[in-house]
Motif scaffolding. Structure first.
Motif, PDB file in Angstrom:
ATOM      1  N   HIS B 248       0.824  -1.217   0.000  1.00 39.63           N
ATOM      2  CA  HIS B 248       0.000   0.000   0.000  1.00 39.63           C
ATOM      3  C   HIS B 248       0.857   1.265   0.000  1.00 39.63           C
ATOM      4  CE1 HIS B 248      -2.701  -3.183   1.355  1.00 39.63           C
ATOM      5  NE2 HIS B 248      -3.686  -2.445   0.855  1.00 39.63           N
ATOM      6  N   ASN B 249       0.235   2.359  -0.466  1.00 37.00           N
ATOM      7  CA  ASN B 249       0.974   3.632  -0.574  1.00 37.00           C
ATOM      8  C   ASN B 249       0.429   4.731   0.325  1.00 37.00           C
ATOM      9  OD1 ASN B 249       2.559   2.420  -2.525  1.00 37.00           O
ATOM     10  ND2 ASN B 249       1.192   3.083  -4.191  1.00 37.00           N
ATOM     11  N   LEU B 250      -0.827   4.572   0.783  1.00 37.77           N
ATOM     12  CA  LEU B 250      -1.416   5.534   1.720  1.00 37.77           C
ATOM     13  C   LEU B 250      -1.981   4.755   2.893  1.00 37.77           C
ATOM     14  CD1 LEU B 250      -2.624   8.270   2.681  1.00 37.77           C
ATOM     15  CD2 LEU B 250      -4.580   7.818   1.178  1.00 37.77           C
ATOM     16  N   VAL B 251      -1.555   5.122   4.107  1.00 42.60           N
ATOM     17  CA  VAL B 251      -2.063   4.491   5.321  1.00 42.60           C
ATOM     18  C   VAL B 251      -2.744   5.578   6.137  1.00 42.60           C
ATOM     19  CG1 VAL B 251      -1.484   3.185   7.389  1.00 42.60           C
ATOM     20  CG2 VAL B 251      -0.116   2.882   5.305  1.00 42.60           C
ATOM     21  N   ILE B 252      -4.047   5.404   6.364  1.00 38.28           N
ATOM     22  CA  ILE B 252      -4.814   6.439   7.047  1.00 38.28           C
ATOM     23  C   ILE B 252      -5.845   5.802   7.969  1.00 38.28           C
ATOM     24  CG2 ILE B 252      -6.481   6.588   5.120  1.00 38.28           C
ATOM     25  CD1 ILE B 252      -6.489   9.685   5.730  1.00 38.28           C
ATOM     26  N   HIS B 253      -6.081   6.426   9.124  1.00 38.10           N
ATOM     27  CA  HIS B 253      -7.037   5.872  10.068  1.00 38.10           C
ATOM     28  C   HIS B 253      -8.462   6.141   9.597  1.00 38.10           C
ATOM     29  CE1 HIS B 253      -9.448   5.435  13.761  1.00 38.10           C
ATOM     30  NE2 HIS B 253      -8.521   4.569  14.127  1.00 38.10           N
ATOM     31  N   GLY B 254      -9.327   5.129   9.719  1.00 39.81           N
ATOM     32  CA  GLY B 254     -10.713   5.323   9.313  1.00 39.81           C
ATOM     33  C   GLY B 254     -11.502   4.040   9.378  1.00 39.81           C
ATOM     34  N   TYR B 255     -12.736   4.119   8.868  1.00 36.67           N
ATOM     35  CA  TYR B 255     -13.658   2.984   8.928  1.00 36.67           C
ATOM     36  C   TYR B 255     -14.315   2.780   7.570  1.00 36.67           C
ATOM     37  CZ  TYR B 255     -12.824   3.860  13.841  1.00 36.67           C
ATOM     38  OH  TYR B 255     -12.192   4.059  15.058  1.00 36.67           O
ATOM     39  N   PRO B 256     -14.039   1.631   6.901  1.00 33.64           N
ATOM     40  CA  PRO B 256     -14.572   1.379   5.562  1.00 33.64           C
ATOM     41  C   PRO B 256     -16.088   1.539   5.473  1.00 33.64           C
ATOM     42  CG  PRO B 256     -12.921  -0.255   6.109  1.00 33.64           C
ATOM     43  CD  PRO B 256     -13.150   0.553   7.350  1.00 33.64           C
ATOM     44  N   ASP B 257     -16.820   1.095   6.504  1.00 33.49           N
ATOM     45  CA  ASP B 257     -18.286   1.193   6.417  1.00 33.49           C
ATOM     46  C   ASP B 257     -18.725   2.660   6.425  1.00 33.49           C
ATOM     47  OD1 ASP B 257     -17.290   1.331   8.987  1.00 33.49           O
ATOM     48  OD2 ASP B 257     -19.222   0.858   9.909  1.00 33.49           O
ATOM     49  N   LEU B 259     -17.033   5.011   5.335  1.00 34.86           N
ATOM     50  CA  LEU B 259     -16.567   5.584   4.069  1.00 34.86           C
ATOM     51  C   LEU B 259     -17.493   5.192   2.920  1.00 34.86           C
ATOM     52  CD1 LEU B 259     -14.295   7.131   2.558  1.00 34.86           C
ATOM     53  CD2 LEU B 259     -13.076   4.969   2.380  1.00 34.86           C
ATOM     54  N   PHE B 260     -17.656   3.897   2.705  1.00 34.08           N
ATOM     55  CA  PHE B 260     -18.375   3.453   1.503  1.00 34.08           C
ATOM     56  C   PHE B 260     -19.885   3.358   1.697  1.00 34.08           C
ATOM     57  CE2 PHE B 260     -14.047   1.686   1.042  1.00 34.08           C
ATOM     58  CZ  PHE B 260     -13.679   2.445  -0.058  1.00 34.08           C
ATOM     59  N   ASP B 261     -20.340   2.939   2.886  1.00 30.97           N
ATOM     60  CA  ASP B 261     -21.780   2.796   3.082  1.00 30.97           C
ATOM     61  C   ASP B 261     -22.415   4.146   3.397  1.00 30.97           C
ATOM     62  OD1 ASP B 261     -20.892   0.263   2.875  1.00 30.97           O
ATOM     63  OD2 ASP B 261     -21.199  -0.276   4.977  1.00 30.97           O
ATOM     64  N   LEU B 309     -21.223  14.600   0.966  1.00 37.20           N
ATOM     65  CA  LEU B 309     -20.803  13.848   2.154  1.00 37.20           C
ATOM     66  C   LEU B 309     -21.786  13.968   3.303  1.00 37.20           C
ATOM     67  CD1 LEU B 309     -17.002  14.742   2.108  1.00 37.20           C
ATOM     68  CD2 LEU B 309     -18.111  12.674   1.245  1.00 37.20           C
ATOM     69  N   LYS B 310     -22.019  12.861   3.992  1.00 36.38           N
ATOM     70  CA  LYS B 310     -22.978  12.812   5.091  1.00 36.38           C
ATOM     71  C   LYS B 310     -22.425  13.554   6.317  1.00 36.38           C
ATOM     72  CE  LYS B 310     -25.380   9.628   8.164  1.00 36.38           C
ATOM     73  NZ  LYS B 310     -25.343   8.264   8.733  1.00 36.38           N
ATOM     74  N   GLY B 311     -23.246  14.436   6.865  1.00 37.25           N
ATOM     75  CA  GLY B 311     -22.911  15.099   8.126  1.00 37.25           C
ATOM     76  C   GLY B 311     -22.002  16.297   7.992  1.00 37.25           C
ATOM     77  N   ARG B 312     -21.641  16.663   6.762  1.00 36.76           N
ATOM     78  CA  ARG B 312     -20.699  17.774   6.608  1.00 36.76           C
ATOM     79  C   ARG B 312     -21.415  19.119   6.673  1.00 36.76           C
ATOM     80  NH1 ARG B 312     -17.824  21.281   3.232  1.00 36.76           N
ATOM     81  NH2 ARG B 312     -15.556  21.195   3.562  1.00 36.76           N
ATOM     82  N   LEU B 327     -11.605   9.537  -3.026  1.00 35.21           N
ATOM     83  CA  LEU B 327     -11.528   8.075  -2.912  1.00 35.21           C
ATOM     84  C   LEU B 327     -12.878   7.424  -3.201  1.00 35.21           C
ATOM     85  CD1 LEU B 327      -9.212   7.652   0.203  1.00 35.21           C
ATOM     86  CD2 LEU B 327      -8.601   7.678  -2.218  1.00 35.21           C
ATOM     87  N   LEU B 328     -13.968   8.131  -2.903  1.00 37.40           N
ATOM     88  CA  LEU B 328     -15.300   7.583  -3.175  1.00 37.40           C
ATOM     89  C   LEU B 328     -15.640   7.687  -4.660  1.00 37.40           C
ATOM     90  CD1 LEU B 328     -17.416   8.924  -0.179  1.00 37.40           C
ATOM     91  CD2 LEU B 328     -16.941   6.527  -0.720  1.00 37.40           C
ATOM     92  N   SER B 329     -15.355   8.867  -5.235  1.00 43.04           N
ATOM     93  CA  SER B 329     -15.763   9.103  -6.629  1.00 43.04           C
ATOM     94  C   SER B 329     -14.824   8.418  -7.624  1.00 43.04           C
ATOM     95  CB  SER B 329     -15.808  10.610  -6.910  1.00 43.04           C
ATOM     96  OG  SER B 329     -14.566  11.202  -6.578  1.00 43.04           O
TER      97      SER B 329
END
Lengths: 457, 457
Positions: B248-257, B259-261, B309-312, B327-329
């Motif tokens: 991998h080339n980018l390591v970032i903290h987060g949650y896939p669900d 992000l994508f859901d 984006l949700k909640g922005r 990353l989403l688009s």
């Protein structure tokens, strides 16, 4: 400084060899004048004062915002938010400064000194050289050399609490950024100390127990390099000529004639010096420390030093005077291993340097380290973090800004940028971007020039 | 911030993913309200205001001195000295903040963007991997690994000028001290940036051009690790599991669900992430940057992001939302090389962590990095350096003090000390000094435990 009562101008944030003025008060005013009031009235007074503080702080910020474009929230609701922040900030600032910590007792702590005995830094260690040698043999993964160079650890620091003068913290930040840059480029590790290891040795004496502690905790380190927080690296290319010091254990900037002929109290400067990690150095620290303990011992020692050293004003014992006194009074014991360096500015007094930066840029180049391009510019007497200073604060701050930017230009060059002026925090591009950036790395990376000067391995 | 007009809450000193409130004003109030006045009256106003500022500043300090024992000079002559210092400090502070630099032109600088073209970080580089590979082969003295570990460079920074909120600089100082400690113990180099490389990308976007610049200037570095100035290392033992990221080339903290859901705008946090020094990363930065340019472009992009984006909340485009949007688009283009990490706190939201430190000390030990002992505690939304904050400043400052001391205790342990309490800057001895100090080094030196876990070379 609350209970520890050490006057602001005696903190490590100032230079090791500051030039005190007659406004110095020896350890007076512990806990501030409020400390003399009974607890109840003290509280009352505190709250009234904080109210006034909040008001003034608020007004000050409001005015500043309108004046110098700090503020971005124009609405009155925003003002309310802002007021809120100011109030809370003042409260927490007061709390942090006032040491009101439940677990913070004034009873003697483990390891505190017995006032009747001569002060010692710790249990007497006599076989450090052999202990360290054994450890180094057992731990080959921690060699005392890196790329053929002796391992150096730079020690600097500042008081654990916010500066009395708020802008002081900003210059402490710029000072550590400057040290991070130099040490990254020269493979030197940094320890930034914000703790008073020994309450007896507060202020400029705090470096002694910390240096000893680091020697004993980092046996892989060959040299401990103390540097004051008000000293900046202004020659980012210059390298300490370690080979020159192979037979010495203490390297300090100074002048032998001032030291031995004149017994001057500024013959040496303890704002920047290197001490080898060895038994000799532990012995030197043991012989150096006894004048340090706060209160009567330090005050009485101050009188001895003022009587013995030329030009020294009357004030409590400082680490610089004590070292000079030790080396003069026990010359045969110590001087053989002391290298008094003045071929380059291991310490460079800021006056007479900061106003010549433009001339240096015009005539010379980094890497010289001497009066043509000073290795270190040391703001002796400026004490931006304290509420006291020998020099006009404005002149000090401007000069420190100039020194920081003068050095930062040498770092930014690799990235293709430079400050718009020596007084400007803003930067400008000094060359265009290309699609072959590595040509610039080969040309401007400071570490490459170093590597080229030493045999390839 | 005068001419560059970037609101305080949009500086790197804040978190990459701050949670703005409705008090946000999109790029308003450039140069402060005074900026709307004609030059002459502006000057007049400035001088009047500075007079008031000096008075208030002086009163504030006087009161503070009496209240919290800052002052040690009791005499009236000392007061005069003090007043003098306050006045001069306010003057220089105003000068430094006000950008009044003769060489500081507002005319477009070399490399400034053409407003009609899509914004680019620099000339398009397409063969970086091969350029870098050739360089590494030609410069064996600068290997991309150190002791078998990929070379990491940690990038952090803060605004070039003093904080609007004075105590902010003190916490920036504590934050960099914390990073110096972690990086020294783990062999990571630090670059502390105080410059705006690109005035178009001021504020939280400033990290993009700096990361690109460092990749191109430090080909020997394998990973650039961005970390916000308001993020602290709270697990000094924990090591980044680099082996996990080989593909991998980018390591970032987060949650896939998230992000994508949910397409949540806080699915990832850009306050602490690692980017590999390679062509892919340069391409990502090029795709990431176009929403960044200050003014209409950033404002318009903000509307797109808020709609997507949700909640922005509604505010100008920020780097975190822009990355999530990208990353989403363009999921298929990028996600294969992105590692969304949540096995440990590469970024840990401070709320819910800072109040549990005592519990962690009781139940667990450093080295875990997750909710049991968070690797990073990130003060999202606190912005101690700005004049604006989402959270109560008092709560933020207390929490940052606790986090700093919680981490500092892990560093001081080697030296035999610890803080008297998580809110106390004072320290106490946690074990007695001995004449065989190396036993403690073998027992407490963090680096030894690391060495033991990896094969000896």
């Amino acid at each position: 400084m609350g209970q520890d009562g050490s006057p602001a101008h005696k903190r490590p944030s100032g230079s090791g060899g500051g030039l005190p003025t007659t406004t110095v008060t020896n350890g007076g005013g512990r806990g501030g004048r409020g400390g003399l009031l009974p607890r109840g009235r003290q509280m009352q007074k505190t709250f009234n004062n904080i109210k006034i503080t909040i008001l003034c702080g608020f007004v000050t910020i409001l005015v500043l915002r309108g004046t110098i474009g700090v503020g971005n929230l124009g609405s009155s609701s925003a003002d309310a938010v802002n007021q809120n922040i100011i109030e809370e900030t003042n409260r927490i600032l007061a709390e942090i400064r006032s040491d009101s910590d439940p677990t913070d007792l004034d009873e003697p702590q483990e390891g505190d000194m017995n006032p009747n005995a001569t002060y010692v830094l710790g249990p007497k260690i006599t076989d450090w050289d052999s202990q360290r040698k054994v450890w180094l043999n057992q731990n080959p993964e921690f060699p005392s050399t890196v790329n053929g160079k002796a391992r150096i650890l730079l020690l600097t620091g500042s008081p654990p609490k916010p500066c009395d003068n708020p802008i002081g913290d900003h210059y402490l930040l710029k000072s550590v950024k400057n040290k991070i840059d130099y040490c990254r480029l020269h493979g030197i590790e940094i320890v930034y100390n914000m703790a008073h290891l020994d309450k007896e040795l507060a202020g400029y004496w705090a470096k002694l127990p910390m240096i000893r502690r680091l020697m004993l905790s980092h046996p892989e380190v060959e040299w401990i390099w103390w540097m004051d927080s008000d000293a900046l690296f202004t020659d980012i290319l210059f390298q300490i000529p370690l080979a020159r010091y192979e037979k010495h254990n203490l390297v300090i900037h100074g002048y032998p004639d001032l030291l031995f002929d004149q017994k001057s109290w500024i013959a040496l400067n303890t704002g920047s010096f290197l001490l080898r990690n060895c038994q000799w150095s532990l012995d030197l620290l043991d012989a150096w420390a006894p004048m340090g303990p706060k209160g009567p011992i330090r005050d009485e020692a101050g009188k001895v030093l003022t009587a013995y050293l030329k030009g020294r004003p009357a004030f409590e014992a400082d680490d610089q005077s004590a070292l000079i006194y030790l080396l003069l009074s026990q010359k045969d014991t110590w001087m053989e291993k002391v290298f008094v360096e003045n071929q380059y500015y291991l310490h460079g007094f800021w006056e007479g340097l900061v106003d010549r930066y433009e001339e240096m840029i015009e005539k010379y180049h980094p890497g010289l380290g001497d009066e043509r391009w000073p290795f270190v510019t040391h703001f002796v007497g400026c004490k931006p973090c304290g509420s006291y200073a020998d020099y006009a604060v404005e002149r000090c701050l401007k000069s420190m800004e100039r020194a920081f930017n003068f050095a930062d230009n040498q770092v930014l060059k690799l990235y293709g940028f430079g400050h718009r002026g020596l007084l400007s925090p803003k930067i400008k591009r000094i060359r265009n971007e290309t699609v072959t950036p590595l040509e610039f790395v080969d040309k401007f990376d400071i570490r490459r020039t170093q590597v080229e000067t030493k045999p390839q391995n």
